[in-house]
Design a protein around this motif. Structure first.
Motif, short mmCIF file in Angstrom:
data_model
loop_
_atom_site.label_atom_id
_atom_site.label_comp_id
_atom_site.label_asym_id
_atom_site.label_seq_id
_atom_site.Cartn_x
_atom_site.Cartn_y
_atom_site.Cartn_z
N SER A 57 -23.59 -16.07 -11.11
CA SER A 57 -24.28 -16.49 -9.89
C SER A 57 -23.71 -15.86 -8.63
O SER A 57 -24.13 -16.20 -7.53
N HIS A 59 -23.99 -12.95 -7.14
CA HIS A 59 -24.90 -12.22 -6.25
C HIS A 59 -25.73 -13.18 -5.40
O HIS A 59 -25.97 -12.93 -4.22
N HIS A 60 -26.13 -14.28 -6.00
CA HIS A 60 -26.88 -15.31 -5.25
C HIS A 60 -26.01 -15.85 -4.11
O HIS A 60 -26.45 -15.93 -2.97
N TRP A 61 -24.77 -16.23 -4.44
CA TRP A 61 -23.88 -16.79 -3.43
C TRP A 61 -23.54 -15.75 -2.37
O TRP A 61 -23.42 -16.07 -1.18
N ARG A 63 -25.45 -13.29 -1.31
CA ARG A 63 -26.60 -13.17 -0.39
C ARG A 63 -26.67 -14.36 0.55
O ARG A 63 -26.95 -14.21 1.75
N LEU A 64 -26.40 -15.55 0.03
CA LEU A 64 -26.44 -16.76 0.86
C LEU A 64 -25.37 -16.70 1.95
O LEU A 64 -25.66 -16.95 3.12
N THR A 113 -29.70 -7.10 -4.39
CA THR A 113 -30.79 -7.86 -3.77
C THR A 113 -31.47 -8.66 -4.87
O THR A 113 -31.30 -8.39 -6.06
N ALA A 114 -32.29 -9.61 -4.46
CA ALA A 114 -33.04 -10.41 -5.45
C ALA A 114 -33.96 -9.51 -6.27
O ALA A 114 -34.12 -9.71 -7.48
N GLN A 117 -31.92 -7.65 -8.89
CA GLN A 117 -31.56 -8.55 -9.98
C GLN A 117 -32.75 -8.82 -10.89
O GLN A 117 -32.61 -8.84 -12.11
#
Length: 166
Positions: A57, A59-61, A63-64, A113-114, A117
């Motif tokens: 997780s 990459h998600h964190w 970006r956030l 980036t989303a 991914q």
């Protein structure tokens, strides 16, 4: 709280462990936060450098946290391991991430980036489907051979093998 110049973050499903140092490399932040607390903490924190071990997780964190104005870097786990000083636990991992980030020759993983991914996930799923299809055709060929029924290799040959078996 003193000015934090760098934060190492160890992520998990529910609990996040943070280790931060100031400009003099002295620890000024050791914090254990739940998911909701973590978001609020970073929203209120002045922009700083944050490093996360590259995992499922991360990459998600990343970006956030970038959306809150922080500079985020990701480190592959094998590059963090040498910096764990004592027993492996979340706090020690966060400290090791923070330490590893300070090294001038450290190699980082670019934050995806989303869209990147999603594309990688599609490629991964396709590879899995092809692998499973190959495993199944090999199993069918092997089971048929147990009864003396053989066929040449290749997916195109499986259909005629199934007709002969059936």
């Amino acid at each position: 709280m003193q000015q934090v110049s760098r934060i190492g973050m160890d992520t998990s499903k529910q609990i996040f462990q943070l280790h931060g140092v100031n400009g003099s490399e002295e620890p000024v932040l050791r914090k254990k936060l739940r998911r909701k607390e973590m978001m609020k903490f970073f929203e209120e924190l002045p922009p700083t450098k944050v490093c996360i071990e590259a995992c499922a997780s991360s990459h998600h964190w990343a970006r956030l946290l970038q959306s809150f104005g922080h500079e985020v870097k990701l480190i592959p786990p094998q590059f963090v391991k040498p910096y764990v000083k004592r027993n492996k636990n979340d706090a020690a991992d966060a400290e090791a991430v923070c330490e590893a980030m300070s090294r001038p020759t450290m190699r980082f993983v670019p934050v995806k980036t989303a869209e990147q991914q999603a594309a990688l996930m599609l490629v991964g799923m396709r590879e899995r489907l092809v692998r499973k299809r190959t495993q199944l055709s090999s199993a069918i060929r092997g089971y048929a051979a147990e009864f003396g029924i053989t066929a040449s290799k290749g997916l195109i040959r499986i259909e005629e093998l199934l007709e002969r078996v059936g």
